[in-house]
Write a protein that holds these residues in place. Structure first.
Motif, PDB file in Angstrom:
ATOM      1  N   GLU A 247       0.857  -1.177   0.000  1.00 31.38           N
ATOM      2  CA  GLU A 247       0.000   0.000   0.000  1.00 31.38           C
ATOM      3  C   GLU A 247       0.894   1.228   0.000  1.00 31.38           C
ATOM      4  N   PHE A 248       0.426   2.315  -0.569  1.00 29.01           N
ATOM      5  CA  PHE A 248       1.303   3.486  -0.725  1.00 29.01           C
ATOM      6  C   PHE A 248       0.462   4.752  -0.868  1.00 29.01           C
ATOM      7  N   THR A 249       1.122   5.887  -0.696  1.00 30.86           N
ATOM      8  CA  THR A 249       0.520   7.208  -0.901  1.00 30.86           C
ATOM      9  C   THR A 249       1.375   7.991  -1.885  1.00 30.86           C
ATOM     10  N   TYR A 250       0.754   8.470  -2.948  1.00 30.44           N
ATOM     11  CA  TYR A 250       1.350   9.341  -3.953  1.00 30.44           C
ATOM     12  C   TYR A 250       2.388   8.604  -4.821  1.00 30.44           C
ATOM     13  N   GLY A 251       2.509   9.116  -6.042  1.00 28.33           N
ATOM     14  CA  GLY A 251       3.484   8.565  -6.973  1.00 28.33           C
ATOM     15  C   GLY A 251       2.889   8.469  -8.383  1.00 28.33           C
ATOM     16  N   ARG A 252       3.738   8.073  -9.316  1.00 29.02           N
ATOM     17  CA  ARG A 252       3.297   7.832 -10.690  1.00 29.02           C
ATOM     18  C   ARG A 252       3.199   6.337 -10.918  1.00 29.02           C
ATOM     19  N   VAL A 253       1.985   5.876 -11.210  1.00 27.41           N
ATOM     20  CA  VAL A 253       1.738   4.460 -11.475  1.00 27.41           C
ATOM     21  C   VAL A 253       1.643   4.261 -12.980  1.00 27.41           C
ATOM     22  N   GLU A 254       2.435   3.342 -13.498  1.00 32.86           N
ATOM     23  CA  GLU A 254       2.384   2.985 -14.907  1.00 32.86           C
ATOM     24  C   GLU A 254       2.039   1.510 -15.052  1.00 32.86           C
ATOM     25  N   VAL A 255       1.020   1.235 -15.869  1.00 35.71           N
ATOM     26  CA  VAL A 255       0.590  -0.139 -16.115  1.00 35.71           C
ATOM     27  C   VAL A 255       0.545  -0.351 -17.619  1.00 35.71           C
ATOM     28  N   ARG A 256       1.290  -1.341 -18.088  1.00 39.31           N
ATOM     29  CA  ARG A 256       1.258  -1.685 -19.513  1.00 39.31           C
ATOM     30  C   ARG A 256       0.361  -2.905 -19.677  1.00 39.31           C
ATOM     31  N   ALA A 257      -0.724  -2.723 -20.456  1.00 36.40           N
ATOM     32  CA  ALA A 257      -1.741  -3.775 -20.490  1.00 36.40           C
ATOM     33  C   ALA A 257      -2.410  -3.860 -21.853  1.00 36.40           C
ATOM     34  N   LYS A 258      -2.961  -5.045 -22.099  1.00 36.59           N
ATOM     35  CA  LYS A 258      -3.812  -5.303 -23.264  1.00 36.59           C
ATOM     36  C   LYS A 258      -5.140  -5.809 -22.731  1.00 36.59           C
ATOM     37  N   LEU A 259      -6.247  -5.284 -23.246  1.00 40.88           N
ATOM     38  CA  LEU A 259      -7.553  -5.476 -22.628  1.00 40.88           C
ATOM     39  C   LEU A 259      -8.372  -6.550 -23.335  1.00 40.88           C
ATOM     40  N   PRO A 260      -9.304  -7.183 -22.615  1.00 44.26           N
ATOM     41  CA  PRO A 260     -10.182  -8.174 -23.247  1.00 44.26           C
ATOM     42  C   PRO A 260     -11.169  -7.493 -24.183  1.00 44.26           C
ATOM     43  N   GLU A 261     -11.847  -8.297 -24.985  1.00 46.87           N
ATOM     44  CA  GLU A 261     -12.877  -7.767 -25.867  1.00 46.87           C
ATOM     45  C   GLU A 261     -14.109  -8.653 -25.791  1.00 46.87           C
ATOM     46  N   GLY A 262     -15.209  -8.124 -26.273  1.00 41.90           N
ATOM     47  CA  GLY A 262     -16.473  -8.851 -26.223  1.00 41.90           C
ATOM     48  C   GLY A 262     -17.479  -8.081 -25.396  1.00 41.90           C
ATOM     49  N   ALA A 263     -18.680  -7.920 -25.930  1.00 44.03           N
ATOM     50  CA  ALA A 263     -19.725  -7.186 -25.219  1.00 44.03           C
ATOM     51  C   ALA A 263     -19.957  -7.788 -23.846  1.00 44.03           C
ATOM     52  N   GLY A 264     -19.928  -6.939 -22.829  1.00 41.86           N
ATOM     53  CA  GLY A 264     -20.141  -7.380 -21.457  1.00 41.86           C
ATOM     54  C   GLY A 264     -18.883  -7.493 -20.635  1.00 41.86           C
ATOM     55  N   THR A 265     -17.706  -7.543 -21.273  1.00 33.74           N
ATOM     56  CA  THR A 265     -16.457  -7.586 -20.502  1.00 33.74           C
ATOM     57  C   THR A 265     -16.216  -6.232 -19.845  1.00 33.74           C
ATOM     58  N   TRP A 266     -15.659  -6.278 -18.637  1.00 32.54           N
ATOM     59  CA  TRP A 266     -15.431  -5.057 -17.858  1.00 32.54           C
ATOM     60  C   TRP A 266     -14.115  -5.190 -17.094  1.00 32.54           C
ATOM     61  N   PRO A 267     -12.972  -4.966 -17.768  1.00 27.63           N
ATOM     62  CA  PRO A 267     -11.682  -5.022 -17.071  1.00 27.63           C
ATOM     63  C   PRO A 267     -11.435  -3.727 -16.297  1.00 27.63           C
ATOM     64  N   ALA A 268     -10.704  -3.855 -15.204  1.00 26.28           N
ATOM     65  CA  ALA A 268     -10.377  -2.672 -14.400  1.00 26.28           C
ATOM     66  C   ALA A 268      -9.017  -2.862 -13.735  1.00 26.28           C
ATOM     67  N   ILE A 269      -8.237  -1.794 -13.734  1.00 27.84           N
ATOM     68  CA  ILE A 269      -6.984  -1.715 -12.985  1.00 27.84           C
ATOM     69  C   ILE A 269      -7.139  -0.476 -12.114  1.00 27.84           C
ATOM     70  N   TRP A 270      -7.237  -0.682 -10.793  1.00 27.35           N
ATOM     71  CA  TRP A 270      -7.675   0.425  -9.962  1.00 27.35           C
ATOM     72  C   TRP A 270      -7.080   0.348  -8.569  1.00 27.35           C
ATOM     73  N   MET A 271      -7.394   1.369  -7.740  1.00 30.16           N
ATOM     74  CA  MET A 271      -6.863   1.434  -6.384  1.00 30.16           C
ATOM     75  C   MET A 271      -7.987   1.828  -5.430  1.00 30.16           C
ATOM     76  N   LEU A 272      -7.944   1.245  -4.241  1.00 30.88           N
ATOM     77  CA  LEU A 272      -8.935   1.498  -3.212  1.00 30.88           C
ATOM     78  C   LEU A 272      -8.231   1.915  -1.927  1.00 30.88           C
ATOM     79  N   GLY A 273      -8.860   2.819  -1.165  1.00 33.79           N
ATOM     80  CA  GLY A 273      -8.259   3.270   0.090  1.00 33.79           C
ATOM     81  C   GLY A 273      -8.025   2.128   1.057  1.00 33.79           C
ATOM     82  N   ALA A 274      -6.871   2.138   1.708  1.00 37.09           N
ATOM     83  CA  ALA A 274      -6.508   1.048   2.620  1.00 37.09           C
ATOM     84  C   ALA A 274      -7.395   0.999   3.852  1.00 37.09           C
ATOM     85  N   ASN A 275      -8.126   2.071   4.156  1.00 39.66           N
ATOM     86  CA  ASN A 275      -9.019   2.073   5.322  1.00 39.66           C
ATOM     87  C   ASN A 275     -10.459   1.717   4.919  1.00 39.66           C
ATOM     88  N   PHE A 276     -10.591   1.024   3.797  1.00 38.17           N
ATOM     89  CA  PHE A 276     -11.914   0.674   3.269  1.00 38.17           C
ATOM     90  C   PHE A 276     -12.780  -0.042   4.310  1.00 38.17           C
TER      91      PHE A 276
END
Length: 545
Positions: free
Chosen positions: A394-423
């Motif tokens: 877990e971390f605070t602040y910075g530059r996040v870089e993600v190199r990715a290729k995404l799925p295809e097809g109606a209904g697919t929902w890929p996500a690369i994300w971050m959530l607060g650690a005090n969730f």
């Protein structure tokens, strides 16, 4: 190859009636044009290609005795007026098609001669990326880029290798503050995608900025460029065609934007066709030849931000690699970094249709691969995986870089994300959420970058979108640059959304990563009935601080 088209010529005389009153109006001699002829040249026509080279371009020349102007009605929803009788037109319906073209040669007092002819043209042109950028995949409004130098300019039309307004280029906000020109900066030009066709709506707030050569025709005094009352309302069709200007690939995109029914972009110069020199998610640069002077080229810069300066160039303050996950060991994702979250969890709050397992995510050949599958799993019709770094990194602040290729097809929902650690302590959205990249197969090339916090969450979240080609066939770089002052969202190093951070925001504490591919739900939408499986591939996740 020029063909003299056999013409069915009919003269249309306007009948001037003598009324019963005694007033004597002297309108001068009424002269009807005679001997109207029309020739056409299908560009690229040869014996092997009798219907042209696929550009859809046809050059027309009309001549008549005593004609003042010539109006061309092309039979495809577009029309044009020419003072010289010479013009060109792109016919854009793909394939070989016949068009009935009507020419009206106007003389004094409006009397006209008409001629009709049929041309057969082959068209084979498309620019789906320009269509996406122009409309945002749905609807997008453009404005004159008033803050940019050269947002209006003019130069010679046919200079060899020429691609800039060397005669005149407007300074930033030059037209503001004057009643004769200030209307130029309030125009709204909206392009929408309707049944895969582009529709254009022009809102001029009651006035349009007319070129001096045309202002007298619309009630002006003809002495200068003027803002004049003009009703430009109503939707008009838009087509894209191949450019024939001869500008190089570095100077022009090679695509022409054509607006039906005499439509135009903000500054009236009696043309409805604009060559797109360049277009991105937020800026567009076009070039047009005016209807009354083919020796000139006028230039317009448009933006999606009305009257605002363009975003400053992105420069990150974070240069030191602080942490990375390179996925360089085949097998299961490194358990010292990644946790699997198992189950459906009541749709994860989004009515999602998949069941997450610990079997749909593997590391292979240097990539993390998360695969969504149509298969019966624990009472659900789809399986996938969701992994997080909660409690591991877990971390605070910075530059996040993600190199990715995404799925295809109606209904697919890929996500690369971050959530607060005090969730777990404060819940959502109080904990804050930073979506580095979200995507749905129902909007194939649209990328979303979004923030959720107490004032803006769910359907009212703080986000932006950009259109990126080949997101499912090529790797792209998705970036979030996060500081106490600002959060930037980028794709392939191009900024498409920013947020001004503040001390009251929950976006100022530790966050952890989440990577998943969902199916359906409130964002993913309807799932294709023939969906089998598709994968998100992640090359690396890197943090610079």
């Amino acid at each position: 190859m020029k063909n003299l088209i056999s013409i069915s010529l009919s003269l249309l005389l306007l009948v001037i009636c003598n009324s019963c009153v005694d007033d004597d109006y002297n309108i001068g001699e009424i002269v009807t044009p005679t001997n109207l002829t029309v020739t056409s040249e299908v560009v690229g026509q040869t014996e092997e290609m009798p219907d042209g080279d696929g550009s859809g371009m046809v050059k027309f020349t009309a001549t008549a005795n005593n004609a003042m102007t010539y109006k061309f009605i092309y039979g495809d929803g577009f029309e044009e007026t020419s003072a010289t009788g010479s013009t060109s037109h792109n016919f854009n319906k793909n394939g070989v098609n016949d068009y009935t073209v009507t020419v009206l040669a106007s003389g004094t007092a409006g009397v006209a001669a008409t001629a009709t002819t049929t041309v057969r043209v082959f068209s084979d042109f498309s620019d789906p990326e320009a269509k996406e950028l122009l409309t945002g995949g749905s609807t997008k409004t453009w404005f004159i880029a008033a803050s940019q130098p050269g947002h209006l300019g003019v130069g010679p039309a046919n200079g060899e290798g020429f691609d800039g307004p060397i005669y005149y280029a407007a300074a930033p906000f030059e037209k503001a503050g004057s009643p004769t020109s200030s209307c130029f900066y309030t125009d709204e030009m909206t392009f929408s995608l309707v049944n895969d066709e582009i529709v254009y709506n022009y809102n001029n707030n009651g006035q349009t900025f007319f070129n001096v050569a045309n202002s007298a025709d619309f009630g002006g005094d003809g002495s200068e460029d003027q803002c004049l009352e003009y009703d430009g309302s109503g939707d008009k069709n838009v087509s894209l065609s191949a450019a024939t200007s001869g500008l190089s690939g570095e100077q022009s995109r090679g695509t022409v934007l054509n607006i039906s029914g005499g439509g135009f972009l903000s500054y009236y110069i009696a043309t409805s066709s604009y060559e797109i020199l360049s277009i991105t998610q937020n800026t567009m640069y076009v070039r047009a030849i005016p209807g009354n002077d083919p020796g000139l080229a006028w230039y317009l810069k448009l933006t999606t931000s009305q009257g605002e300066p363009e975003p400053e160039e992105f420069v990150s303050e974070y240069e030191t690699l602080a942490w990375s996950e390179e996925f360089d060991v085949d097998g299961v994702p490194n358990p010292e970094i990644w946790n699997f979250e198992i189950g459906n969890n009541d749709g994860w709050g989004n009515e999602e249709k998949q069941y997450y397992t610990n079997e749909n995510a593997v590391v292979n050949d240097g990539n993390l691969i998360i695969t969504a599958k149509a298969e019966s799993t624990n009472g659900f019709d789809y399986s996938s995986s969701r992994i997080t770094t909660k409690d591991n990194f877990e971390f605070t602040y910075g530059r996040v870089e993600v190199r990715a290729k995404l799925p295809e097809g109606a209904g697919t929902w890929p996500a690369i994300w971050m959530l607060g650690a005090n969730f777990e302590e404060v819940g959502w959205p109080a904990t804050g959420e930073i979506d580095i990249i979200e995507h749905t197969g129902n909007e194939q090339n649209t990328i979303h970058g979004t923030l959720h916090y107490p004032e803006r969450f769910g359907g009212n979240a703080d986000g932006g979108t950009t259109v990126v080609s080949n997101v499912s066939s090529e790797f792209h770089l998705y970036t979030v640059d996060w500081s106490a002052e600002r959060i930037w969202f980028l794709v392939d190093n191009e900024v498409y959304h920013t947020y001004e951070n503040n001390s009251a925001s929950p976006l100022n504490k530790d966050f952890f990563f989440i990577l998943n591919v969902a199916m359906g739900g409130t964002f993913g939408g309807e799932i294709a009935p023939d969906f089998v499986e598709s994968s998100m591939e992640v090359d690396y996740v890197r943090l610079y601080q």
